[in-house]
Scaffold this active site. Sequence first.
Site, PDB file in Angstrom:
ATOM      1  N   SER A  79      -3.330  -3.495  -3.748  1.00 37.96           N
ATOM      2  CA  SER A  79      -1.796  -2.988  -3.887  1.00 37.96           C
ATOM      3  C   SER A  79      -1.913  -3.150  -5.574  1.00 37.96           C
ATOM      4  O   SER A  79      -2.226  -2.489  -6.249  1.00 37.96           O
ATOM      5  CB  SER A  79      -1.020  -4.164  -3.334  1.00 37.96           C
ATOM      6  OG  SER A  79       0.552  -4.451  -3.054  1.00 37.96           O
ATOM      7  N   ASP A  87       0.375   1.591   6.787  1.00 37.45           N
ATOM      8  CA  ASP A  87       1.145   0.726   5.482  1.00 37.45           C
ATOM      9  C   ASP A  87       2.609   1.099   5.469  1.00 37.45           C
ATOM     10  O   ASP A  87       3.344   2.282   5.400  1.00 37.45           O
ATOM     11  CB  ASP A  87       0.666   1.520   4.151  1.00 37.45           C
ATOM     12  CG  ASP A  87       0.758   0.366   3.243  1.00 37.45           C
ATOM     13  OD1 ASP A  87       1.758  -0.491   3.011  1.00 37.45           O
ATOM     14  OD2 ASP A  87      -0.321   0.316   1.723  1.00 37.45           O
ATOM     15  N   HIS A 134      -0.996  -2.393   5.102  1.00 34.86           N
ATOM     16  CA  HIS A 134      -1.134  -2.699   4.262  1.00 34.86           C
ATOM     17  C   HIS A 134      -2.364  -3.363   4.107  1.00 34.86           C
ATOM     18  O   HIS A 134      -3.071  -3.955   2.295  1.00 34.86           O
ATOM     19  CB  HIS A 134      -0.082  -2.967   3.353  1.00 34.86           C
ATOM     20  CG  HIS A 134       0.429  -3.266   2.025  1.00 34.86           C
ATOM     21  ND1 HIS A 134       0.047  -2.261   0.735  1.00 34.86           N
ATOM     22  CD2 HIS A 134       0.181  -4.396   1.509  1.00 34.86           C
ATOM     23  CE1 HIS A 134       0.138  -2.612  -0.057  1.00 34.86           C
ATOM     24  NE2 HIS A 134       0.386  -4.025  -0.171  1.00 34.86           N
TER      25      HIS A 134
END
Length: 443
Positions: A258, A376, A404
């Site tokens: 991320s 995600d 995610h």
Amino acid sequence: MVERNSCQGHTMLTGVADGIMCCLLGSTTNAVGPLESVESSDGYTFVEVKPGRILRVKHVRPPPVGDQPPVPLQPEGEQGGLVHCKRRITVYRNGQLVVENLGDVLRADLLQGYNGIGEPPSTLELEMPEPSSSLANGPSGEGARPGSGPAGRRRKARRPKRTINIDCEKRVTSCKGAQADVVLFFIHGVGGSLAIWKEQLDFFVGLGYEVVAPDLAGHGASSAPQVAAAYTFYALAEDMRAIFKRYAKRRNVLIGHSYGVSFCTFLAHEYPELVHKVIMINGGGPTALEPSLCSIFNMPTCVLRCLSPCLAWSFLKAGFARQGAKEKQLLKEGNAFNVSSFVLRAMMSGQYWPEGDEVYHAELTVPVLLVHGMHDKFVPVEEDQRMAEILLLAFLKLIDEGSHMVMLECPETVNTLLHEFLLWEPEVLGPPDHPDASATEKK
């Protein structure tokens, strides 16, 4: 069932009460105080990256096994992994970006077998996004997909604004466990901690790799300054630079998740000779970071504190493909989204990095593995596909069962993909037959 509901109700009431106290007193109730710089016997080190700014780091260097000799290093004279990276990047005044690949051509069957994309086009034409379109739009901090404005309209003017020429040779070799010059760096994103990498750290340490995983400032057991400026992209990037310079060796592999992907990109751009490979997990597109003006994280800290139970539940819903007891336990053990409201707000508002645009990413010559969990809800798959297009040498792997937090949901699959990429080294065919733009495929 009754006991669980009462516990959740207690958590909600506690969050509201703490939020009210925060508003009345003007201070947060769950700030992490600074820690002394020490090294513990369980692999944790507390590194003072600057006065009063201390990060917890998990550093494990596997000891030699008996009298077994270390794995030999890649011979310097061997040409098997040598790639000629030659690229011309042209930015036109009308906002168009043209990337021409003029160097070695990797074997199409090798690329196709690895990521299903096949041979990349020699020329790639893209529309650069408007500055206002690159707004951070979620807890992961990824911006809107570049080029998401009016599509299909090509302006007539094609006057070059600037041209960037890349011409270098890159030796890409297999990184094996127990090789003394290989270090794996793991960098988490907003709201996480080094604990989200537990399965990966245990796996690669078991294979003999040296690993380094820091807690970002305000996360995990790192110190949490109560100044918003401590959580800008540039402040955090300098933290990661200090950690990298402390532990880096000759061949370093950066693994980010991320928001952590942005720091990996920064380090790879700053230290091209030291960064050997990069792995980006659900990192989003090659977008310049800019904080959103209409985000929930712009609310006062005390309001976010009241909403923290709801935010944690929203993260569970969006960050995991399933929301059962197992996922809740993973969320708890991984300390994901378990930061103070002040830190969370400062992290989201501090995601300003205008330099990290498509051109910045197109300049990278390091091999990159992109891993994306198909469920995600923070990062659309189109963003990682865009990233794969813009990078010189990138492989995109999709995990159908993941979201995610794919490294927590599907650790075996992620570990296998990462290990295969570490062991991979390219085979090349030589320069293309028609390097000029008139004879190349346009996309």
